[in-house]
Design an enzyme around this catalytic site. Structure first.
Site, mmCIF file in Angstrom:
data_model
loop_
_atom_site.group_PDB
_atom_site.id
_atom_site.type_symbol
_atom_site.label_atom_id
_atom_site.label_comp_id
_atom_site.label_asym_id
_atom_site.label_seq_id
_atom_site.Cartn_x
_atom_site.Cartn_y
_atom_site.Cartn_z
ATOM 1 N N VAL A 275 3.273 3.384 -5.477
ATOM 2 C CA VAL A 275 3.304 2.592 -6.711
ATOM 3 C C VAL A 275 1.960 1.893 -6.919
ATOM 4 O O VAL A 275 1.442 1.829 -8.038
ATOM 5 C CB VAL A 275 4.465 1.565 -6.687
ATOM 6 C CG1 VAL A 275 4.529 0.812 -8.003
ATOM 7 C CG2 VAL A 275 5.784 2.271 -6.426
ATOM 8 N N HIS A 276 1.386 1.370 -5.827
ATOM 9 C CA HIS A 276 0.045 0.774 -5.918
ATOM 10 C C HIS A 276 -0.962 1.834 -6.369
ATOM 11 O O HIS A 276 -1.819 1.572 -7.218
ATOM 12 C CB HIS A 276 -0.364 0.197 -4.565
ATOM 13 C CG HIS A 276 -1.812 -0.183 -4.468
ATOM 14 N ND1 HIS A 276 -2.388 -1.166 -5.246
ATOM 15 C CD2 HIS A 276 -2.819 0.331 -3.691
ATOM 16 C CE1 HIS A 276 -3.683 -1.263 -4.955
ATOM 17 N NE2 HIS A 276 -3.962 -0.362 -4.016
ATOM 18 N N ASP B 111 -8.751 -1.495 -8.194
ATOM 19 C CA ASP B 111 -8.069 -1.729 -6.924
ATOM 20 C C ASP B 111 -7.590 -3.164 -6.774
ATOM 21 O O ASP B 111 -6.574 -3.424 -6.122
ATOM 22 C CB ASP B 111 -9.021 -1.368 -5.776
ATOM 23 C CG ASP B 111 -8.333 -1.319 -4.424
ATOM 24 O OD1 ASP B 111 -7.113 -1.096 -4.378
ATOM 25 O OD2 ASP B 111 -9.033 -1.487 -3.400
ATOM 26 N N HIS C 49 0.839 -1.204 0.000
ATOM 27 C CA HIS C 49 0.000 0.000 0.000
ATOM 28 C C HIS C 49 0.873 1.252 0.000
ATOM 29 O O HIS C 49 1.004 1.950 1.005
ATOM 30 C CB HIS C 49 -0.959 -0.010 1.194
ATOM 31 C CG HIS C 49 -2.047 -1.024 1.072
ATOM 32 N ND1 HIS C 49 -2.049 -2.213 1.783
ATOM 33 C CD2 HIS C 49 -3.166 -1.045 0.301
ATOM 34 C CE1 HIS C 49 -3.135 -2.910 1.462
ATOM 35 N NE2 HIS C 49 -3.825 -2.226 0.570
ATOM 36 N N ASN C 50 1.440 1.529 -1.156
ATOM 37 C CA ASN C 50 2.337 2.664 -1.319
ATOM 38 C C ASN C 50 1.977 3.429 -2.590
ATOM 39 O O ASN C 50 0.968 3.126 -3.239
ATOM 40 C CB ASN C 50 3.797 2.186 -1.330
ATOM 41 C CG ASN C 50 4.022 1.086 -2.369
ATOM 42 O OD1 ASN C 50 3.502 1.155 -3.487
ATOM 43 N ND2 ASN C 50 4.792 0.076 -2.005
ATOM 44 N N GLN D 178 -3.717 -16.329 -2.674
ATOM 45 C CA GLN D 178 -4.126 -15.847 -3.993
ATOM 46 C C GLN D 178 -5.246 -16.695 -4.605
ATOM 47 O O GLN D 178 -6.150 -16.159 -5.243
ATOM 48 C CB GLN D 178 -2.924 -15.802 -4.932
ATOM 49 C CG GLN D 178 -1.995 -14.647 -4.661
ATOM 50 C CD GLN D 178 -2.710 -13.308 -4.741
ATOM 51 O OE1 GLN D 178 -3.338 -12.988 -5.740
ATOM 52 N NE2 GLN D 178 -2.605 -12.517 -3.668
ATOM 53 N N HIS E 65 -7.056 6.684 -3.221
ATOM 54 C CA HIS E 65 -7.943 5.721 -2.546
ATOM 55 C C HIS E 65 -7.304 5.031 -1.345
ATOM 56 O O HIS E 65 -8.004 4.503 -0.484
ATOM 57 C CB HIS E 65 -8.445 4.660 -3.537
ATOM 58 C CG HIS E 65 -7.454 3.581 -3.807
ATOM 59 N ND1 HIS E 65 -6.333 3.768 -4.600
ATOM 60 C CD2 HIS E 65 -7.388 2.291 -3.366
ATOM 61 C CE1 HIS E 65 -5.639 2.650 -4.640
ATOM 62 N NE2 HIS E 65 -6.247 1.740 -3.896
ATOM 63 N N ASP E 66 -5.961 5.010 -1.257
ATOM 64 C CA ASP E 66 -5.277 4.412 -0.103
ATOM 65 C C ASP E 66 -4.348 5.414 0.570
ATOM 66 O O ASP E 66 -3.362 5.031 1.215
ATOM 67 C CB ASP E 66 -4.462 3.179 -0.536
ATOM 68 C CG ASP E 66 -5.288 1.904 -0.562
ATOM 69 O OD1 ASP E 66 -6.268 1.810 0.197
ATOM 70 O OD2 ASP E 66 -4.971 1.002 -1.364
#
Length: 285
Positions: free
Chosen positions: A16-17, A163, A13-14, A214, A53-54
């Protein structure tokens, strides 16, 4: 300003995401069914929501914030804690930047409110609620993109897709994202063990593997959403995403079977991290 408010120490959650989600959102907004109906307001709103969004994500989930009595959990009454924080952080940046200073006060408040509605839709605990509503619209064939409310709902669904679209990318990209998000999960689990807290689901490196996580994520969250998205806009992009989704799911299953045959149940992608390296928002524990 947005990039600076993401935490680069977060494996997943940075910024780049955030850039990745914004790129995906851009692709969805360019789909023929959407681009001929969306207004400039819709497009700006969608891209802003994707980028923010994050915002200021602490690298731990809502469960962790609640069980540690974090101030954010108290502030938002244990409801969509992270999403409310991301939204309010985004509003703060917008006001500080003066980006919408030329708009009327009414339009600024409308933009901020609609931005919140999009960001709050990314709360994974409300996944079934949005998916059921989307499926019902498609079954009834009553979505009308001339209607502002329907366009806003489609923006919510597009952001939800953007997302969680990593499993819809090529194996090389998807695998890297999967490892990064699991690294973040496991780091949270390490902190929970250190402080004798109940370890959150998916966060125990002794019990979980990237492949297991996953396969479950694809089966129960990603596939159902993207099948409906392809019903809504059955394009080459949608079919390509579903194709990669199937290949990646098979790839993770193959990896599990390979480990079972070899008798190796360790997950070589991860080594235990130092739980003293706490997420920024949790250092007061």
């Amino acid at each position: 300003m947005v990039q600076e408010d993401y935490h680069n120490q977060n494996p997943y959650h940075n910024a780049v995401h955030a850039a990745d989600v914004t790129q995906a959102m851009h692709c969805y907004l360019k789909e023929s069914k959407l681009c001929k109906s969306l207004t400039p307001w819709d497009i700006l709103l969608g891209l802003l929501a994707a980028a923010t969004h994050d915002l200021d994500h602490p690298g731990v989930n809502q469960s962790f914030l609640i069980k540690t009595n974090h101030y954010l959990a108290s502030l938002y009454k244990n409801t969509s804690v992270l999403e409310n924080h991301h939204w309010r952080s985004a509003v703060g940046l917008l006001r500080e930047s003066g980006l919408f200073a030329h708009l009327s006060a009414e339009d600024r408040l409308k933009m901020e409110s609609e931005l919140g509605s999009l960001i709050l839709a990314t709360d994974i605990s409300r996944q079934n609620e949005y998916l059921s509503q989307f499926r019902a619209h498609l079954d009834r064939e009553d979505l009308c993109l001339d209607d502002a409310g329907h366009r806003h709902f489609i923006l919510q669904m597009a952001l939800k897709c953007a997302d969680i679209c990593n499993p819809c990318r090529t194996w090389e990209l998807s695998k890297q994202w999967s490892e990064k998000v699991t690294q973040e999960f496991f780091h949270q689990g390490d902190i929970e063990k250190k402080y004798k807290l109940e370890v959150s689901p998916l966060c125990d490196r002794q019990l979980e593997t990237v492949a297991d996580i996953q396969i479950g994520f694809i089966t129960y969250v990603v596939e159902p959403l993207f099948v409906e998205w392809a019903r809504f806009t059955d394009t080459r992009l949608s079919q390509t995403m579903l194709g990669y989704l199937g290949l990646n799911k098979a790839g993770w299953k193959g990896m599990l079977q390979g480990r079972a045959v070899s008798g190796d149940d360790t997950d070589p992608a991860f080594e235990e991290n130092d739980p003293d390296t706490l997420p920024q928002e949790s250092r007061e524990l």
